[in-house]
Design an enzyme around this catalytic site. Sequence first.
Site, PDB file in Angstrom:
ATOM      1  N   THR A 214       0.896  -1.109   0.201  1.00 47.64           N
ATOM      2  CA  THR A 214      -0.058   0.120  -0.055  1.00 47.64           C
ATOM      3  C   THR A 214       0.961   1.290   0.059  1.00 47.64           C
ATOM      4  O   THR A 214       2.177   1.254   0.378  1.00 47.64           O
ATOM      5  CB  THR A 214      -1.007  -0.037   1.226  1.00 47.64           C
ATOM      6  OG1 THR A 214      -1.883  -1.030   1.153  1.00 47.64           O
ATOM      7  CG2 THR A 214      -1.663   1.310   1.674  1.00 47.64           C
ATOM      8  N   ARG A 242     -14.229  -7.543  -0.090  1.00 47.23           N
ATOM      9  CA  ARG A 242     -13.249  -7.160   1.165  1.00 47.23           C
ATOM     10  C   ARG A 242     -12.726  -5.708   0.972  1.00 47.23           C
ATOM     11  O   ARG A 242     -12.263  -5.247   0.084  1.00 47.23           O
ATOM     12  CB  ARG A 242     -12.373  -8.382   1.362  1.00 47.23           C
ATOM     13  CG  ARG A 242     -11.378  -7.926   2.643  1.00 47.23           C
ATOM     14  CD  ARG A 242     -10.321  -7.357   2.186  1.00 47.23           C
ATOM     15  NE  ARG A 242      -9.379  -7.080   3.424  1.00 47.23           N
ATOM     16  CZ  ARG A 242      -8.374  -6.124   3.382  1.00 47.23           C
ATOM     17  NH1 ARG A 242      -8.104  -5.338   2.457  1.00 47.23           N
ATOM     18  NH2 ARG A 242      -7.598  -6.014   4.714  1.00 47.23           N
ATOM     19  N   GLY A 244     -10.336  -2.888   3.277  1.00 45.75           N
ATOM     20  CA  GLY A 244      -9.397  -2.928   4.356  1.00 45.75           C
ATOM     21  C   GLY A 244      -9.615  -1.649   4.915  1.00 45.75           C
ATOM     22  O   GLY A 244     -10.460  -0.817   4.918  1.00 45.75           O
ATOM     23  N   THR A 265      -0.149   1.138   6.830  1.00 43.68           N
ATOM     24  CA  THR A 265       0.224  -0.092   6.035  1.00 43.68           C
ATOM     25  C   THR A 265       0.236  -1.370   6.849  1.00 43.68           C
ATOM     26  O   THR A 265       0.734  -1.237   7.868  1.00 43.68           O
ATOM     27  CB  THR A 265       1.159   0.123   5.005  1.00 43.68           C
ATOM     28  OG1 THR A 265       1.396  -1.293   4.304  1.00 43.68           O
ATOM     29  CG2 THR A 265       2.491   0.524   5.637  1.00 43.68           C
ATOM     30  N   GLY A 268      -5.133  -5.038   7.095  1.00 44.96           N
ATOM     31  CA  GLY A 268      -6.190  -3.967   7.285  1.00 44.96           C
ATOM     32  C   GLY A 268      -6.951  -4.329   8.563  1.00 44.96           C
ATOM     33  O   GLY A 268      -7.230  -3.487   9.393  1.00 44.96           O
TER      34      GLY A 268
HETATM   35  N1  ASP Z   1      -3.767  -2.149   4.569  1.00 42.36           N
HETATM   36  C1  ASP Z   1      -3.912  -2.635   3.373  1.00 42.36           C
HETATM   37  C2  ASP Z   1      -5.324  -3.545   3.477  1.00 42.36           C
HETATM   38  O1  ASP Z   1      -5.398  -4.062   4.274  1.00 42.36           O
HETATM   39  C3  ASP Z   1      -2.948  -3.585   2.692  1.00 42.36           C
HETATM   40  C4  ASP Z   1      -1.757  -3.232   2.617  1.00 42.36           C
HETATM   41  O2  ASP Z   1      -1.243  -2.242   3.669  1.00 42.36           O
HETATM   42  O3  ASP Z   1      -0.824  -3.484   1.962  1.00 42.36           O
HETATM   43  O4  ASP Z   1      -6.238  -3.591   2.341  1.00 42.36           O
END
Ligand code: ASP
Length: 347
Positions: A214, A242, A244, A265, A268
Amino acid sequence: MKPNYFFFLILFTMSFLTGMAQVKDNKPSLGKFALAIHGGSGNIDKMKLSVEEQKAYRAVLDSALKVGYEVLKTGGSSLLAVEKVIMVLEDSPLFNAGKGSVLCNDGTIEMDAAIMNGKTLDVGAVAGVRRIKNPISAAKLILSKSKSVFLYGSGAEDFVVQQGMELVDTSYFFTEQRRRQLERVKLEEGGMQLDHDSGDYGKKTNETDEKFGTVGCVALDQAGNLAAGTSTGGLVNKKYHRIGDSPLIGAGTYAENGVCAVSCTGKGEDFIKHVVAYDIASRIKYGHLSLQAAVSQTIQLKLKSSKGRGGCIAIDKNGNIVFNFTTSGMFRGSVDVNGKFHTAIYR
Ligand code: ASP
């Protein structure tokens, strides 16, 4: 004094005063500014990133920082800087946002993003969008033009089109690397998984080689305004639409003037249940902690104690910047109040 001298004296005094006024008007604001970015956290195995790959990641981080620095240096708002910086990261196929986003179980791509203006507390967010080239710009458009603050899927796309934004074909976002990644996850793991994760998300997690891709940005502008933004493709092999933490204000993204701006990040679900970004802000606002202490307590005590994995970037009203993560690395960078550029990947 002869009339001629008198006339020139008046002319000279007037032009001197006008000149002074102009110098004053053109004088750049002395407010300090700073920004920080992330391109995902995780247990990034040094051996698996070649020198060339590391260089490529750092080059994109550097160009994103330069774009943000220019906006802030020339007196632009932190909100604009956050948008422009995240656009650079979304446009790069290296990160899990915009082009190069991870694939859902059915082979499609669904992206989420949020942006927050710390001055007004105005927010804008999108989730599950498939044809918006820069989801962060859609979020900003919602912030400034919509009566709602959070739009989903084709509704979000209809709204931005009405506002004059063009959609792109879904093929724009796909990369061969992400297609192979989904195949691998389906074959080897069978579960839902984080970006570049070799472990199984939700069942048996191999935490030695997990990476989240992310992207996010936090910024302080010369007028003292804070802003935060986050953009993501979410989890590899995700199902059931889904969503996050990234587009959820308070979980993955938060900004409030005088307090802090945060972008997260990681997995999630962990960030949603701990309301991580707002938890950090609350410790500063109500508990009067420093940025460093607040971030450390939320990430290293609260998140880590429940096995939550990931990290965040945060900035306060004085331009102090904090990076914190429970994993072995986080793609990150900053320009501090002294104009010093910095990028890093490992702990
Ligand atoms: N936080 C993001 C999610 O859960 C994933 C990520 O940080 O790469 O969608």
